[in-house]
Design an enzyme around this catalytic site. Structure first.
Site, PDB file in Angstrom:
ATOM      1  N   HIS A 131      -1.530  -2.902  -7.286  1.00 46.73           N
ATOM      2  CA  HIS A 131      -2.201  -2.543  -6.035  1.00 46.73           C
ATOM      3  C   HIS A 131      -3.715  -2.652  -6.163  1.00 46.73           C
ATOM      4  O   HIS A 131      -4.335  -1.923  -6.947  1.00 46.73           O
ATOM      5  CB  HIS A 131      -1.777  -1.122  -5.625  1.00 46.73           C
ATOM      6  CG  HIS A 131      -2.250  -0.755  -4.268  1.00 46.73           C
ATOM      7  ND1 HIS A 131      -2.672   0.507  -3.926  1.00 46.73           N
ATOM      8  CD2 HIS A 131      -2.402  -1.497  -3.141  1.00 46.73           C
ATOM      9  CE1 HIS A 131      -3.044   0.523  -2.666  1.00 46.73           C
ATOM     10  NE2 HIS A 131      -2.894  -0.683  -2.163  1.00 46.73           N
ATOM     11  N   ASN A 138      -4.024   5.940  -2.297  1.00 42.35           N
ATOM     12  CA  ASN A 138      -3.636   6.139  -0.895  1.00 42.35           C
ATOM     13  C   ASN A 138      -2.993   7.502  -0.648  1.00 42.35           C
ATOM     14  O   ASN A 138      -3.047   8.024   0.471  1.00 42.35           O
ATOM     15  CB  ASN A 138      -2.710   5.023  -0.419  1.00 42.35           C
ATOM     16  CG  ASN A 138      -3.494   3.765  -0.086  1.00 42.35           C
ATOM     17  OD1 ASN A 138      -4.718   3.821   0.051  1.00 42.35           O
ATOM     18  ND2 ASN A 138      -2.818   2.647   0.032  1.00 42.35           N
ATOM     19  N   SER A 182       0.828  -1.216   0.000  1.00 36.43           N
ATOM     20  CA  SER A 182       0.000   0.000   0.000  1.00 36.43           C
ATOM     21  C   SER A 182       0.851   1.249   0.000  1.00 36.43           C
ATOM     22  O   SER A 182       0.395   2.314  -0.398  1.00 36.43           O
ATOM     23  CB  SER A 182      -0.844   0.097   1.272  1.00 36.43           C
ATOM     24  OG  SER A 182      -1.459  -1.087   1.563  1.00 36.43           O
ATOM     25  N   GLU A 211      -4.083  -0.406  -9.427  1.00 38.21           N
ATOM     26  CA  GLU A 211      -3.012   0.534  -9.775  1.00 38.21           C
ATOM     27  C   GLU A 211      -1.810  -0.281 -10.264  1.00 38.21           C
ATOM     28  O   GLU A 211      -1.321  -1.147  -9.532  1.00 38.21           O
ATOM     29  CB  GLU A 211      -2.622   1.369  -8.552  1.00 38.21           C
ATOM     30  CG  GLU A 211      -3.725   2.324  -8.113  1.00 38.21           C
ATOM     31  CD  GLU A 211      -3.383   3.105  -6.840  1.00 38.21           C
ATOM     32  OE1 GLU A 211      -3.811   4.264  -6.729  1.00 38.21           O
ATOM     33  OE2 GLU A 211      -2.701   2.548  -5.942  1.00 38.21           O
TER      34      GLU A 211
END
Ligand code: CAA
Length: 311
Positions: A165, A215, A144, A177
């Protein structure tokens, strides 16, 4: 890279540089993210091996996959129980479980790592896998917040290394991602874009910067919500209501932080703060630290910012 080399590489992408389609995936880590990725890969016609440290953990992983598959099957087939059962059975039969990571990767097209967020542990894992996996196997990390290039450095296949991701819950969230690093080949990138689409996901391309896209926005947003409470400006409940009803988010920031895990959120922000101490977006929070110290880690522990009943 020179302009000519760039053009040449781009030209080759669709021909010689294109890799064979990914058919077998090894997911290292049978936790929430790992099982979600494994399930979606199996649902979409891939062969999958899930690796974790013990039979006990893997039994739990299998149970989670079965539960989630039955939700997906119910949604897909409604009252047609036979079709739903056959769908779940077929996906399950494509998944094998193993406690031996080295053996699992000897015949695989793609390794997706979804283990603990610890750089050294990830580096050690990939360094060992690199010695036994076939030359053409692509390595990807579902981290992450750790830099992909720092993980890839432990291998001799940085051209075949990426971030991939996924988002929780993986069977529901449509995004992947695809994180690029400077040494990554066009063929690797294209192969992962194709693989993500074959999962029924929508891939976006990201640079290897803290938090990639989602994120980088989501974590500072959750942290600022916590700071609002720390300053006494609003209650967690009202902030959640405000963001759901005023901004159309499916969960408010406190529900989301509990869902992601307060330990995970703290790990991300602490790591970024250590690396970029002058960035006010990455300031740690005493309230978050206190929750984690009390073991209130979110939904998985039955309490975070909210109580959820015993787990
Ligand atoms: N497996 C399969 N299906 C699932 C599921 C799972 N684990 N979880 C939910 N679903 C399905 C349900 O079966 C339900 O299907 P139907 O529409 O057919 O009924 C649907 O998803 C909605 O679920 P619920 O009715 O239980 O609950 P909900 O409507 O409140 O939705 C939610 C739940 C999908 C989690 C929604 O609240 C949501 O989208 N929340 C935001 C999640 C989010 O932002 N995730 C990203 C977190 S950040 C991250 O993951 C990255 C990181 O690195 C930290």
């Amino acid at each position: 890279m020179s302009f000519v080399t760039k053009v040449l590489r781009r030209g080759l992408t669709t021909s010689a540089l294109r890799m064979a389609a990914i058919k077998h995936v090894t997911v290292i880590g049978g936790g929430q993210m790992g099982v979600g990725i494994a399930q979606v890969a199996a649902q979409t016609g891939h062969q999958v091996t899930v690796v974790d440290q013990s039979e006990e953990i893997l039994a739990h992983s299998k149970l989670s996959i079965e539960r989630s598959l039955s939700r997906v099957a119910k949604k897909k087939f409604g009252e047609d129980l036979k079709a739903a059962e056959s769908y779940s059975k077929s996906a399950l039969s494509s998944i094998s479980l193993s406690t031996d990571a080295l053996a699992a990767v000897t015949k695989t097209d793609l390794v997706i790592e979804a283990i603990i967020e610890n750089l050294q542990v990830k580096q050690e894992l990939f360094s060992q896998l690199d010695k036994v996996a076939p030359q053409e196997t692509i390595f990807a990390s579902n981290t992450s917040s750790l830099p992909i290039s720092d993980i890839a450095i432990s291998t001799d296949r940085r051209d075949r290394f990426a971030g991939l991701h996924f988002f929780n819950p993986v069977p529901v969230m449509k995004l992947v991602e695809v994180v690029q690093i400077s040494e990554q080949s066009d063929a690797t990138f294209q192969s992962l874009m194709d693989f993500s689409k074959s999962l029924g996901k929508v891939p976006v391309v990201c640079k290897d910067t803290p938090g990639f896209i989602v994120n980088r926005l989501l974590v500072p947003y959750m942290m600022e919500a916590i700071r609002l409470v720390e300053r006494g400006d609003a209650s967690a409940r009202d902030i959640d209501t405000a963001m759901k009803l005023g901004a159309g988010y499916p969960m408010g920031p406190f529900e989301l932080a509990d869902y992601v895990g307060l330990d995970v959120t703290k790990f991300i922000i602490d790591g970024w703060h250590e690396k970029f101490p002058n960035n006010p977006l990455f300031e740690p929070s005493p309230l978050l630290d206190q929750k984690v110290a009390q073991g209130k880690l979110g939904t998985k522990k039955g309490e975070g910012f909210y109580p959820y009943g015993k787990k």
